[in-house]
Design an enzyme around this catalytic site. Sequence first.
Site, PDB file in Angstrom:
ATOM      1  N   HIS A   1       0.834  -1.204   0.000  1.00  0.00           N
ATOM      2  CA  HIS A   1       0.000   0.000   0.000  1.00  0.00           C
ATOM      3  C   HIS A   1       0.872   1.258   0.000  1.00  0.00           C
ATOM      4  O   HIS A   1       0.460   2.303  -0.511  1.00  0.00           O
ATOM      5  CB  HIS A   1      -0.914   0.030   1.229  1.00  0.00           C
ATOM      6  CG  HIS A   1      -2.041  -0.945   1.175  1.00  0.00           C
ATOM      7  ND1 HIS A   1      -1.900  -2.254   1.560  1.00  0.00           N
ATOM      8  CD2 HIS A   1      -3.329  -0.811   0.776  1.00  0.00           C
ATOM      9  CE1 HIS A   1      -3.060  -2.882   1.405  1.00  0.00           C
ATOM     10  NE2 HIS A   1      -3.934  -2.024   0.931  1.00  0.00           N
TER      11      HIS A   1
ATOM     12  N   ASP B   1      -4.738  -5.935  -8.026  1.00  0.00           N
ATOM     13  CA  ASP B   1      -4.954  -5.381  -6.699  1.00  0.00           C
ATOM     14  C   ASP B   1      -5.276  -3.898  -6.887  1.00  0.00           C
ATOM     15  O   ASP B   1      -5.169  -3.354  -8.001  1.00  0.00           O
ATOM     16  CB  ASP B   1      -3.724  -5.592  -5.825  1.00  0.00           C
ATOM     17  CG  ASP B   1      -4.055  -5.585  -4.333  1.00  0.00           C
ATOM     18  OD1 ASP B   1      -5.170  -5.181  -3.967  1.00  0.00           O
ATOM     19  OD2 ASP B   1      -3.189  -5.986  -3.525  1.00  0.00           O
TER      20      ASP B   1
END
Length: 609
Positions: free
Chosen positions: A253, A326
Site C-alpha cells: 500500500h 490489486d
Amino acid sequence: MQNRSPSRRTVLTCATAVAAGAAGVVGVTAGPAVAQRRDSRLKNILARMSIEAKIGQLFVPYFYGASATSPSRLDQERNLEELGVRTVAELIAKYHIGGVIYFSGWTNNIHDPHQIAELSNGVQRASLALPTPVPSLISIDQEHGVNVRIGSGATQLPGAMALGAGRSLSDARTAARISGTELAALGIHQNFAPVADVNVNPANPIINIRSFGADPRAVGRMVAAQVTGYQRSGVVACAKHFPGHGDTGEDSHTGLPVITHTREEWERIDAPPFKAAIAAGVDSIMTAHLQVPALDPSNEPATLSPAILRGVLRDELGFDGVIVTDALNMQGVRTKYGDDRVPVLALKAGADQLLFPPDIGVAYNGVLAAVRTGEITEGRLDESVLRVLRLKDKAGLLSGSPYASRREVDRVVGARGHRLTAARIAERTTTLLVNEGGALPLRGRQRRLLVVGASPAFPTDDTRTTVPELARAFDGLGFRTTRLATGREPDSAKIDEAVAAARGRDAVVVTTDNVDAASPQRTLVSRLLATGVPVVHLAVRNPYDIAHLGDVPASLASYCWTEVELHAAARVIAGRVEPCGRLPVPVQRADDPDKVLFRSGHGLSYGTV
C-alpha cells in the site's frame, strides 16, 4: 425493497442458463460444446457494446454512499470531488461501469443487511439502464478475521490463519460456503478471498494472519477448500496475491516490495497454493504489486508484468480465468507510471479487471486513448470483456433476476444455524501454546477475573473492542469480571492501574496484540505475573507474541479479536471445550530467530498436559 423481475429489455440481453443445474454455481466446468454455445451467446452481447461500454466493463471502482441514487449530502459531495459524479448510479451511466466494490467505514457503503441488499439492487437498476444492459458484478473483501467489511447482522467466521490452525478442510469449505451464501443473498457475487499467500515472514506487515500458514501444501489445500465453498454458493472466489506476497517486509500500500526468492524457491513456497486454486477451478486471481526478479528480471511490478501474468500465470500455470489487479490506488503500482498509464499497462500485461483506480476518469480515458490509438487492440479488449461476461454468467447474473430479495436476506444472512456453525469452527481453531502445571482450564473456584490488555476495535465496528467483549464472554459463562483496556502502548500509570486491579482477583486474562521487543505490553505482562495472581495470556492477533513474554504459565492464540473468536477462546479457557488448534506457523525465539520456540503443528489439549 422488492424482488423485481428483469425488464423485457434485460431478458433480450441476458439469456437463460446454458446448462441445467449450472446457473448460480460459479466454477462449474462446462464441456466444450456447452462452453462454445455459452461463448456464442456472450459474444452476441459483446457485439452490441460500444468501445466505451467494453472499457467500462473492466473497471471496478469504489464510491461513497449507502444508496445508489440518494446518498447523503456529504457522500454526494465526496463523490463529486473524487469521481466527478454525485452517485454510483451516475458513475455507472457515465463510464458504463461493469462492477463496483463495497467498503465499510470510510466509503459509508455498509450499514445493515437490508440496506446492503437495496444498495445492490440500486446498482443493478443503474447497470440495466445502460444502452447495452448487463448486470453489475458487485465485489467485496470479506476475508473474515481481521479483514471484514460486513460485520453487524452477518455471520462472523474465523479468518485464514485461525482456519489453518483448525486444519480442517471441511471447516474451511463450510466457512466459505456460509460466507458466500450470505454475500449472494446481499447481491454480492465476487469476493476477493481466499488469500493464497504463504506467510513465511513473521514480520510481514500486510499478510500475516490473513494467510492460512507457512506450509505451502497445507495452505494450498485450505485455499482449494475455500474456493470450492465460495463458488458452490454462487460467489466468484479470488485467490490472491499472485505471484505471492507472503515473504515481504514492506506493505505494498505504501511501497514496492521485492520478493528475493529464487525461481526454485518460488516454485516450492509461493506457487503451490495458486496451483491448487487453479486445480479447484478458481474463477479469478488477484495480482500483487511487488517485484519478483526471478520471474521478471525487468523488475516491473507483477501487476504490470507480461512475463508474470501472461508468461507464468497464463502460459505456465494454464489459468484462463479473470485476472484482477490489486487496488490501483496502492503506491506499489504507482511508483513508476502515472495513473493514466497503469491501467493500460496492466491490460497489456494480461489483467482483465481493473480494481479501484485512484481517479476513474483519468484511468478510463487512459484506456480509451490506448484503444483508439491501437496500443490496445479491440481484440485484446474483447478478450478481457468476454472473461468478465463469463464470470457474470457463471454467477447467475445473466440467467435471471440479478436483484436481491428481502425474504432471502432475512432467511440467510446471520442465520442461527450459520452462527452456531461459526462458533463450533472457532472452538476448533483456538490454540493452547503453554499450560504449565495445569494452569488451565480455570477451576470452579476461580470465578473472579480481571480481563485486561490490548483492546483493538472490531474490524467493522469501532464501538466494540476486545477487552469488553472478552469480559462479556466470561460473564456469560458465570464468571464475575472486572475489565480494563490498557491498549497496545500502555504507559506506567496504566500498568500500575492494571496491577492494582489484579489484587483480589482469582485469575487475570491478559490480551496482547503485536508484541515486539520494544513493546510496553511486555512490561504489563511481567508486572501482572509478579503479583502472584494466576495469569492467562491470550494473543488476539499474531501467535508470535508468546516469544516476547517469558515464562507465562498459560498462553493461547485466537488469531483475531472478532466476537466469534473471543467467545471461543473464553469457552476454551473456562474448560467448556477442549483446545484442539495447532500452530500453522512456527514461532521463533525472540533472542535467537534462527531457533524455533514452537514448531508448526504445536498445540496442547487438556488431555495432553
